[in-house]
Structure formats: C-alpha cells, structure tokens
Design a protein around this motif. Structure first.
Motif, PDB file in Angstrom:
ATOM      1  N   ASN A  60       2.259   4.506  -2.316  1.00 49.56           N
ATOM      2  CA  ASN A  60       3.604   3.890  -2.641  1.00 49.56           C
ATOM      3  C   ASN A  60       3.560   3.727  -3.783  1.00 49.56           C
ATOM      4  OD1 ASN A  60       2.635  -0.060  -3.237  1.00 49.56           O
ATOM      5  ND2 ASN A  60       3.859   0.467  -1.495  1.00 49.56           N
ATOM      6  N   ASP A 131       5.061  -4.215  -8.450  1.00 50.33           N
ATOM      7  CA  ASP A 131       3.822  -3.807  -7.906  1.00 50.33           C
ATOM      8  C   ASP A 131       4.100  -2.932  -6.848  1.00 50.33           C
ATOM      9  OD1 ASP A 131       1.738  -3.918  -5.876  1.00 50.33           O
ATOM     10  OD2 ASP A 131       2.398  -5.433  -5.312  1.00 50.33           O
ATOM     11  N   ALA A 132       3.464  -1.770  -7.326  1.00 50.38           N
ATOM     12  CA  ALA A 132       4.056  -0.402  -6.305  1.00 50.38           C
ATOM     13  C   ALA A 132       2.383   0.243  -6.118  1.00 50.38           C
ATOM     14  CB  ALA A 132       4.236   1.018  -7.448  1.00 50.38           C
ATOM     15  N   LEU A 133       1.320  -1.119  -6.888  1.00 49.62           N
ATOM     16  CA  LEU A 133       0.056  -0.185  -6.375  1.00 49.62           C
ATOM     17  C   LEU A 133      -0.807   0.064  -4.650  1.00 49.62           C
ATOM     18  CD1 LEU A 133      -1.325  -3.338  -8.233  1.00 49.62           C
ATOM     19  CD2 LEU A 133      -1.464  -1.188  -8.709  1.00 49.62           C
ATOM     20  N   LEU A 134      -0.532  -0.152  -4.466  1.00 46.03           N
ATOM     21  CA  LEU A 134      -0.722  -0.219  -2.748  1.00 46.03           C
ATOM     22  C   LEU A 134       0.016  -0.680  -1.419  1.00 46.03           C
ATOM     23  CD1 LEU A 134      -4.087  -1.559  -2.641  1.00 46.03           C
ATOM     24  CD2 LEU A 134      -4.273   0.193  -2.591  1.00 46.03           C
ATOM     25  N   ILE A 163       6.639  -3.090  -3.827  1.00 44.95           N
ATOM     26  CA  ILE A 163       7.094  -2.817  -3.299  1.00 44.95           C
ATOM     27  C   ILE A 163       6.764  -2.609  -2.069  1.00 44.95           C
ATOM     28  CG2 ILE A 163       7.958   0.335  -2.670  1.00 44.95           C
ATOM     29  CD1 ILE A 163       8.155   0.086  -6.001  1.00 44.95           C
ATOM     30  N   ILE A 165       4.817  -3.784   0.726  1.00 42.84           N
ATOM     31  CA  ILE A 165       4.610  -5.556   0.997  1.00 42.84           C
ATOM     32  C   ILE A 165       3.804  -5.433  -0.201  1.00 42.84           C
ATOM     33  CG2 ILE A 165       3.704  -4.166   3.397  1.00 42.84           C
ATOM     34  CD1 ILE A 165       1.041  -3.552   2.737  1.00 42.84           C
ATOM     35  N   PRO A 166       3.219  -6.502  -0.487  1.00 43.70           N
ATOM     36  CA  PRO A 166       2.297  -7.426  -0.883  1.00 43.70           C
ATOM     37  C   PRO A 166       0.741  -6.576  -1.588  1.00 43.70           C
ATOM     38  CG  PRO A 166       3.554  -8.792  -0.473  1.00 43.70           C
ATOM     39  CD  PRO A 166       4.305  -7.975   0.228  1.00 43.70           C
ATOM     40  N   SER A 167       0.574  -5.729  -2.787  1.00 43.25           N
ATOM     41  CA  SER A 167      -0.442  -5.152  -2.660  1.00 43.25           C
ATOM     42  C   SER A 167      -1.309  -6.189  -2.570  1.00 43.25           C
ATOM     43  CB  SER A 167      -0.487  -4.235  -3.855  1.00 43.25           C
ATOM     44  OG  SER A 167       0.094  -3.293  -3.950  1.00 43.25           O
TER      45      SER A 167
HETATM   46  K   LIG Z   1       3.071  -2.665  -3.466  1.00 36.54           K
END
Ligand SMILES: [K+]
Ligand SMILES: NC(=O)C1=CN([C@@H]2O[C@H](COP(=O)(O)OP(=O)(O)OC[C@H]3O[C@@H](n4cnc5c(N)ncnc54)[C@H](OP(=O)(O)O)[C@@H]3O)[C@@H](O)[C@H]2O)[C@@H](O)CC1
Length: 507
Positions: A60, A131-134, A163, A165-167
């Motif tokens: 992600n 938001d590309a955290l999880l 990105i 899904i919402p982390s």
């Molecule tokens: K995400």
C-alpha cells in the motif's frame, strides 16, 4: 460488479502474473497513477495544490511512492513521510522507493527525519493528505506509529484520499481495527472489497472510486467470485415484462397472510406493495379490522377474514385452500407470535406447495422452532433484520450485522434465500451473495419491512425465482426511498408505497 476479499484479491494478483504476464510491478504502477488521476478528476488543477503522502511498510505504501512520483510531475509541493523500514520493503515497493528518490522525492522517515509533531504541522498546512499506510494486508489492531499517524489524519487533515482502503479497516468486514482513517475519497483497484460496502467502513470511505489497473476482465468476472453488488442493469434485466395482450392472470396471484387485531397496518402495506410491483391479483387473509382498512385504502384488494384477533391452528385449512390458488405466499407481517400463531404457521408451512416469503413475526415464530425450516418443501425467502437474524441463528446481535459469512452459511444449511436487511442489505442464496447499496435512513421506520416483503411476494407471484424477486425488491425498495424529495426521516411508509412506481420507472 463482483466483490472480493483480501485473499481473493491476492489470488487475482497471482493469476494476473502467471496467466496474463502482468506482474505486480505493473499493477502497482497503474494503481499509483489511478490515484493521481482520480484526484485530478475531483480537483482539476493539481499544480495549485500541496500534498502530504503517508506511506506505510507494505505494498500500500508502494502505491503511495508511485502516486508521489506522479504528483511531482505537477508540483514541487509533495512531502512524503515513510513509516517503515526501507530494507523490509517488497521488491516492487523497494523499486518505487528508489524511483521516487531519484526524481527528487523528499522522503522523510518517521522517527528518523521527522517526528509526529512535525507531521502534524505539515498536515495542517497541506491541501491533500494521501493515506497509503495500510491496505488489504492489515492484520489485527493498528499498531505503533501508524495508529498515531491515523489519529493525526483524523484530527488535522483538510482532505484525505485513501489508497485502496482507509487505513485501519478490516478489508473483509468493514470493521475498524482499533482506529481507522476517515477519508473523503477512496480509490480502490479492480474490484471493490466488502469494507467499501459494509458499515462502518462504507461511511469512512467517503466517495468511492473503483479504478481500472489492467486486471483482465475475465479474471475480475470469474465465476469463482460469488459475491456481487446489485446494479441497476442487473435489476432492469430481471423486472418482469408487460405484454399488451395480457390480463390479471398474466401477472400472478399472491396470497398475503398478515395482520392481527393489534397490527392491521402491516397487512395493508404488504398487500399494496405487491400490487405496486405489478402483481395481477392479491388476496389478503387477515384478522379484523385489517380487511376493512385494506379495502378502504385499495378496493382492488380481495380480503378474507378469520374471525379472531390472531391466526390459530383452525385457520390452516382456509390458508392452504387459498394458497392452492396462488402463485406465491407472503406470511408473517403483524401476525404476532403466540402459541396459536406458531402452530398455525408451522402446519401451514409444512403443507405449503407454492414459493413463500417469511417476514417479521413469521421469523420470530420460526426462531422458537427451527425444525419448521427443515420441513418446508418449497422455495423460501426469509427477510430478517439483524435482531431477527440473531434470534434465528442464536448469535449475538453484534456478530450478526453485515455478517455475510453467516447469511451464506444459513442459506446453505436450510437451502433458502436470506435477505438480511440493513443500510447495506445482504442477500444470500446457497451459491451467491448480493450486496445492495440503494436506500437511506427514511427506511428506518416501522412498516418499511412489510413493504419489502410484499414486493418480493409480488415479484415471486409474477414468476421470478426467489433470488431474482429478492434482488429486484431490495434494490427498488431502496431506490424508492431515494426519490423522496424532502428531509430524510419525514417520509411516511405509505409515501414509500407511492414512490415504488417512480423507482420502477427509473430502472
Ligand atoms: K490506505
Ligand atoms: N492485486 C493486488 O492485490 C494489488 C495490491 N496493491 C496494493 O498492495 C496492498 C496490499 O499490500 P500488502 O499485502 O503488502 O499489505 P499492506 O496493506 O501494505 O500492509 C502490510 C504491511 O503493514 C504491516 N501491518 C499489517 N498489519 C498492521 C497493523 N495492524 N498495524 C501496523 N502495521 C501493520 C505489515 O507489517 P508486518 O505485519 O509484516 O510486520 C506489512 O508491512 C493493497 O492494499 C494495494 O494498495 C496494488 O499495488 C495493486 C495490486
């Protein structure tokens, strides 16, 4: 459109590489680009904006590196914060880390180059946080610094694009794993996941965009994926045709067994909604005064009354006799659930010869004696709300809501259709599951379920199988509520009845 779990999405990833020679690196490249193009669709001019891209330790985060690189084509104002360890990145994410650096991307590693306080300051000044955290690889409750970053996003960001899904969301259930990002826009890839459709996830996604990233259509539409979203196209193909040279018998006969002295309205709503979806003849078997109330509202109904406040065993004969003349039956709304009613229902269902929809009190009676379900010989639809489904399954209410695995299991076990009603309604047959997204809070009102049961019966009487009757009804029931032109919540259920034709016209 099909819906896939995280496991199925990983399988698609594998097959794309093995069978179609499209490796993960290509999918990641297109995923990142599709995020930027989706933002451009919303904001038009990207060069006027400033971005903070928060990248996590997995792929992600890799999508985030690609998006950041593409954004640098438009503007210098792109800050990248990486919450992870470069050495532990996957091959694809690692390559994109290097590419981003090589084009001048300012990647700051959290805990090394920046603190959480610094991130909060940048975030406040930034137009858009990515938001590309999880993504779909999340496991268990959100841990450590990523949880802190999510807290900051929800506190300080101006506009958030998630990105995939919402982390923090569980991709397969839509539940929040401790804490989750509240996004304005979510860009997912290829196919939606359950978390985009089921609450609370559905709400946290904001606007949802399903971007094409080059996964071949044969793969996306594969029969092995048995869950899908109900679309307008699907419904318009299923709605029964009308023929100029026809008569009332051409559009089926429905027997509605509903109502009691206390609940006459349920009988009226169930019967009228069947007429609204085109059923040719509705016969209502009920208790006084529902027969009179019904005829007053719609003289086109035929009503037979049993001479008691509630149905009881002695009424089985008349009910079966009437059912012999019908193409389908709806039973349950407003019948209450005393001993007499239960005996009536049990003996009636055991001997019934035409398809049946069981709703409301009918379900509460069943919950006391599930053996009845084993004895039903005809196609059946059950239309529980979560509390009714909890009673039927013996599970806790909190474990039942949006639990498509449970509707699938129940449907298989008893070989029937389950319609689990909620803001996202889930329909399961023994082989397939459908998610419905139409509707709004106007439907949260007593009587709205009676209308749905009547619609399913009305379509079933016209010859639709129980699955198709449920799909059409659930979709149109929701759509009808969206046509109410005033504040959500002011709608009367009788007005919902009158909006069914508008919804029918739209599809
Ligand atoms: K995400
Ligand atoms: N076809 C496809 O599928 C495509 C997929 N693509 C993209 O890949 C994404 C999936 O990537 P992914 O599998 O690498 O997982 P991802 O979500 O990045 O997370 C894994 C990392 O997070 C960590 N971690 C886990 N749980 C945690 C927690 N609770 N709290 C804190 N940390 C946690 C975990 O650490 P670990 O448990 O291993 O120590 C690991 O480092 C997908 O969503 C999409 O964006 C696209 O490129 C296009 C094609």
């Amino acid at each position: 459109m099909k819906i896939v779990t995280s496991q199925q999405m990983k399988e698609i990833d594998r097959l794309a590489a093995e069978q179609f020679f499209i490796p993960s690196s290509i999918l990641m490249e297109r995923a990142g680009l599709s995020v930027v193009l989706s933002i451009e669709q919303v904001f038009k001019n990207l060069s006027d904006l400033s971005f903070l891209v928060l990248c996590g330790p997995g792929n992600n985060g890799g999508d985030g590196f690609v998006a950041a690189r593409d954004l640098l084509d438009y503007t210098d104002y792109v800050t990248i914060v990486f919450a992870g360890d470069e050495k532990k990145l996957s091959v694809e994410a690692g390559e994109n880390f290097k590419r981003l650096k090589s084009v001048g991307g300012d990647i700051r590693v959290l805990g090394v180059d920046v603190t959480l306080d610094d991130v909060a300051d940048i975030m406040k000044k930034c137009d858009i946080v990515i938001d590309a955290l999880l993504g779909i690889g999340i496991k268990g409750e959100v841990r450590g610094q990523i949880a802190e970053l999510i807290k900051l996003i929800n506190l300080y960001s101006n506009y958030v694009v998630s990105i995939d899904i919402p982390s923090g969301l569980d991709s397969d259930t839509g539940k929040i794993l401790g804490i989750a990002v509240k996004a304005d826009l979510t860009v997912t890839f290829g196919l939606p996941k359950p978390c985009h459709l089921l609450y609370p996830g559905r709400e946290l996604c904001g606007q949802l965009k399903v971007a094409s990233i080059g996964i071949p259509r044969v793969l996306r539409e594969s029969k092995q994926f048995t869950r899908q979203i109900i679309t307008k196209q699907l419904v318009s193909r299923l709605i029964p045709e009308r023929f100029p040279d026809s008569h009332k018998g051409s559009y089926g006969k429905l027997l509605v067994i509903a109502g009691s002295a206390e609940y006459p309205g349920a009988a009226v709503l169930t019967s009228l909604s069947a007429l609204r979806v085109g059923c040719g003849y509705v016969h209502l078997l009920t208790c006084s005064p529902a027969n009179e109330v019904a005829i007053q509202r719609e003289p086109g109904l035929v009503a037979t009354v049993v001479d008691k406040k509630h149905f009881c065993e002695q009424d089985v004969a008349i009910a079966l006799e009437l059912s012999n003349n019908a193409d389908a039956v709806v039973i349950g709304p407003g019948i209450t659930c005393n001993d007499g009613v239960r005996k009536f229902l049990s003996e009636f269902l055991e001997n019934l010869k035409v398809p049946v929809v069981i709703d409301a009190d009918g379900l509460n009676c069943l919950a006391r004696d599930l053996n009845i379900l084993e004895k039903i010989q005809v196609p059946a639809v059950l239309t529980p709300h979560p509390a009714e489904f909890a009673r039927l399954t013996g599970e806790d209410l909190s474990d039942v809501k949006y639990n498509y695995l449970l509707t699938e299991e129940f449907s298989k076990k008893y070989n029937l259709v389950v319609v689990l009603k909620s803001a996202t309604t889930i329909i399961s047959t023994p082989n397939e599951t459908f998610f419905n997204l139409t509707g709004n809070t106007s439907l949260s009102k007593a009587g709205s379920g009676d209308i749905l049961a009547g619609m399913i019966g009305g379509f079933a009487a016209q010859g639709l199988n129980q699955k198709d009757a449920s799909i059409c009804s659930v979709y149109l029931h929701g759509l009808a509520s969206e046509h109410y032109r005033h504040r959500e919540g002011s709608m009367l259920v009788s007005e919902l009845l009158d909006l069914i034709p508008v919804a029918m016209e739209e599809v």
